[in-house]
Design a protein around this motif. Structure first.
Motif, mmCIF file in Angstrom:
data_model
loop_
_atom_site.group_PDB
_atom_site.id
_atom_site.type_symbol
_atom_site.label_atom_id
_atom_site.label_comp_id
_atom_site.label_asym_id
_atom_site.label_seq_id
_atom_site.Cartn_x
_atom_site.Cartn_y
_atom_site.Cartn_z
ATOM 1 N N ASP A 1 -7.663 -13.380 -4.287
ATOM 2 C CA ASP A 1 -6.920 -12.040 -4.548
ATOM 3 C C ASP A 1 -5.756 -12.407 -4.920
ATOM 4 O O ASP A 1 -4.918 -12.974 -4.386
ATOM 5 C CB ASP A 1 -7.139 -11.147 -3.159
ATOM 6 C CG ASP A 1 -8.544 -10.896 -2.586
ATOM 7 O OD1 ASP A 1 -9.289 -11.191 -3.349
ATOM 8 O OD2 ASP A 1 -8.517 -10.553 -1.387
ATOM 9 N N ASP B 1 -2.967 -10.119 -5.346
ATOM 10 C CA ASP B 1 -1.755 -9.553 -4.839
ATOM 11 C C ASP B 1 -0.485 -9.598 -5.631
ATOM 12 O O ASP B 1 -0.711 -9.105 -6.635
ATOM 13 C CB ASP B 1 -1.821 -10.447 -3.351
ATOM 14 C CG ASP B 1 -2.990 -9.892 -2.280
ATOM 15 O OD1 ASP B 1 -3.706 -9.144 -2.709
ATOM 16 O OD2 ASP B 1 -2.872 -10.376 -1.290
ATOM 17 N N HIS C 1 -9.107 -5.376 -7.663
ATOM 18 C CA HIS C 1 -8.469 -5.522 -6.057
ATOM 19 C C HIS C 1 -7.816 -4.095 -5.647
ATOM 20 O O HIS C 1 -6.583 -4.106 -5.645
ATOM 21 C CB HIS C 1 -7.573 -6.506 -6.224
ATOM 22 C CG HIS C 1 -7.184 -7.107 -4.848
ATOM 23 N ND1 HIS C 1 -8.239 -7.211 -3.849
ATOM 24 C CD2 HIS C 1 -6.171 -7.395 -4.289
ATOM 25 C CE1 HIS C 1 -7.811 -7.884 -2.592
ATOM 26 N NE2 HIS C 1 -6.275 -7.785 -2.888
ATOM 27 N N HIS D 1 -7.729 -4.767 -1.662
ATOM 28 C CA HIS D 1 -6.464 -5.366 -1.073
ATOM 29 C C HIS D 1 -6.589 -4.863 0.582
ATOM 30 O O HIS D 1 -6.981 -3.990 1.050
ATOM 31 C CB HIS D 1 -5.401 -4.837 -1.553
ATOM 32 C CG HIS D 1 -3.960 -5.331 -1.150
ATOM 33 N ND1 HIS D 1 -3.917 -6.527 -1.067
ATOM 34 C CD2 HIS D 1 -2.934 -4.552 -0.672
ATOM 35 C CE1 HIS D 1 -2.925 -7.029 -0.633
ATOM 36 N NE2 HIS D 1 -2.178 -5.939 -0.328
ATOM 37 N N CYS D 2 -6.451 -6.097 1.296
ATOM 38 C CA CYS D 2 -6.615 -6.012 2.720
ATOM 39 C C CYS D 2 -7.877 -5.631 3.375
ATOM 40 O O CYS D 2 -8.212 -5.062 4.229
ATOM 41 C CB CYS D 2 -5.514 -5.063 3.465
ATOM 42 S SG CYS D 2 -3.720 -5.537 3.109
HETATM 43 ZN ZN ZN Z 1 -5.017 -8.340 -1.248
#
Ligand code: ZN
Length: 581
Positions: free
Chosen positions: A244, A246, A295, A334-335
């Motif tokens: 990912d 980020d 994402h 994300h997360c």
């Molecule tokens: Zn992430």
């Protein structure tokens, strides 16, 4: 010869079919209740009856020589199976298979959730497996039974296997939007259904349970039946690699990309469209060797309604597609922020996203289990399914490892040093290579790669290469899985030692193989012909069974397959006779 799945909806018959697809036993047909009475067991040796279905005509079909495989039998079916119903059983349970080797299992028990019954078996009922409780000595009862009925039999599971696999893999709908204290947002990991004490996390128990069902069906077919291999080429396992993005900068992405490519691999980078530092031309460059997907970041909407989060989810997927002019094939949030139960999957299906990578193994927020299959017991890509039986055309691919969770410094991390991870990964890959033959999905963030996870990331690549596991991106895996999904076995017949059928599909793939059992009771495979031409094969051992792997020829949509078994001693003699003449 075909396998019947009784489908009189609403039931989980479509999910049972999906289990057949997953393991490549693509020889089934949906049948209505009305057809059972005229069914010839020669044409259809096995009929699978989903929970809450069943009838007198199924019992007659068994008497005529058919095998009925059923779940939570009631009424005439339970009576004919010699099972007296004695109330529902508390879950979670453990299932111990006692009569034969269950694929991939070496002493572990299957966690059983959902619906299970107490039955007391009549004399003559053969018990194939037993239930026990996770926290009590007393209360053992039959879990799987086989009962001769006329010329056939009834095989009964004392639980709803399809529902159990569904709940294990996808979690408990009752836990939707339940957020463990201090974890910030709803996540798939918080959906994991309670399975009791965690003794099974080193085994992909949900998938091996679905395999148990497929093997049970195969056991009652007359003679060996081929499967569509679920792994590419001759590989005994596969590493699915992703990261990912980020906040990572382009140089960090490139550093990880380079290393994965140098190991002969391909990875997915999941990009937050409104936050990425990668330009359109960066992404174009990434895509020469690797794949990109969205994402979506739902964290700014923590606490908002499900529908608000779904709207944002959709908006970000569309934004990704527009920004980079590329379809979103697979994704991870994300997360892993989520919304509801399967509602995000509905959005993915609508937008044509084919694979989800949000279901992380592990017990974040409610336990400290770091075993690779903790919580869900899933590793195979299977379509999502609502508990009412509606299958969604999106593959659920669990991700078994994330670098922040395993190697990071955060308080939720397991903080495994590179040295510790070498041994842990060796165990995981040994089990995959010799027992499970399932994918291993990872997320190694480029931002973490340059800060702390490079040694463990390189170890993943090194051990995968050492064991000849292909290193594929999630998109690449999806392409293989979508192509494989189009193939079926039609018109299968067996005459003496010869098995014949038409292999029919829509999409070729150069890694797609047929897996043909190398033995038939006392005889062995002596010849495989594809469209009349002798084909080469390679024999491999999978789940304790010798299988001949044969590549499916490219650029064809229909291939006639002929498989010949014989005694190898006889074959030598024939060759000699021929030489002497
Ligand atoms: Zn992430």
């Amino acid at each position: 010869m075909r396998i019947g799945i009784l489908s009189d909806g609403p039931d989980l018959s479509a999910y049972l079919a999906e289990i057949f697809n997953t393991w490549g036993l693509v020889l089934y047909e949906m049948v209505g209740q009305d057809l059972i009475s005229e069914m010839d067991p020669e044409d259809m040796p096995v009929v699978v009856c989903p929970a809450s279905q069943g009838s007198h005509s199924l019992v007659d079909y068994a008497r005529r020589g058919g095998t009925v495989i059923c779940f939570l039998p009631e009424g005439p079916l339970a009576e004919a199976a010699g099972l007296a119903y004695e109330g529902e059983k508390d879950v979670p349970l453990r299932l111990r298979i006692t009569a034969y080797q269950a694929s991939g299992i070496a002493g572990e028990r299957f966690p059983i959730v959902g619906r299970a019954n107490n039955y007391s078996p009549a004399p003559g009922v053969q018990v194939l497996g037993y239930f026990s409780y996770t926290d009590r000595y007393e209360g053992e009862s039959v879990g799987v039974t086989e009962t001769p009925v006329g010329q056939g039999r009834i095989v009964a599971f004392a639980f709803d296997l399809a529902l159990c696999v569904l709940l294990l893999r996808q979690g408990d709908p009752n836990l939707a939007e339940v957020i463990p204290e201090g974890t910030g947002c709803a996540r798939p990991s918080s959906l994991a259904i309670n399975i009791g004490p965690s003794d099974s996390g080193w085994v992909p128990f949900a998938d091996l349970l679905s395999r148990l069902f497929v093997d049970t069906v195969r056991r009652y077919l007359p003679g060996p039946v081929p499967l569509l291999s679920h792994l590419p080429g001759m590989a005994p396992g596969i590493l699915l690699y992703s990261g990912d993005e980020d906040n990572a900068d382009v140089a960090s992405n490139d550093a990880e990309f380079e290393c994965v490519a140098a190991a002969g691999g391909r990875m997915n980078l999941y990009i937050i469209p409104n936050r990425t530092k990668s330009t359109v031309s960066d992404v174009e460059r990434y895509r020469v060797q690797h794949d990109v997907g969205p994402h979506p970041n739902l964290r700014p909407l923590d606490g908002c309604s499900i529908s608000e989060r779904l709207t944002e989810f959709e908006r970000q997927i569309r934004m990704f597609q527009d920004q980079f002019d590329t379809p979103a094939r697979s994704l991870r949030n994300h997360c892993t922020a989520w919304a509801g139960y399967l509602e995000p999957v509905e959005v993915m299906e609508k937008l044509g996203v084919g694979m989800d990578g949000n279901y992380f193994s592990g017990t974040y927020g409610y336990g400290r289990e770091d075993a690779p299959y903790a919580a869900f017991g899933g590793a195979m890509p299977m379509r999502f399914c609502w508990p009412d039986g509606r299958v969604l055309n999106v593959f659920q691919q669990h991700t078994q490892l994330a670098d922040d969770i395993m190697f990071g410094t955060a308080d939720y991390s397991y903080r495994l040093s590179p040295q510790v991870f070498v041994a842990v990964l060796d165990r995981i890959f040994t089990d995959i290579e010799t027992r499970f033959h399932t994918p291993f999905g990872v997320c190694i963030h480029p931002g973490n790669w340059v800060r702390f996870s490079r040694p463990q990331g390189r170890e993943l690549l090194r051990q995968a290469n050492e064991r000849r596991f292909p290193i594929w991106s999630f998109d690449q895996w999806l392409t293989f899985w979508e192509a494989r999904d189009t193939w079926r076995f039609n018109g299968m017949t067996r005459q003496g030692c010869r098995l014949q059928f038409a292999l029919e599909g829509e999409r070729s793939h150069d890694a797609l193989c047929l897996a043909i059992p190398a033995k038939d009771s006392k005889t062995s495979l002596v010849e495989i012909k594809l469209d009349g031409e002798r084909a080469e094969w390679q024999t491999v051992r999978r789940y304790g069974e010798d299988l001949a792997l044969v590549p499916v020829p490219l650029r064809k949509t229909a291939i006639s397959v002929s498989v010949m078994y014989g005694s190898s001693a006889k074959l030598v003699l024939t060759t000699q006779d021929f030489t002497e003449k």
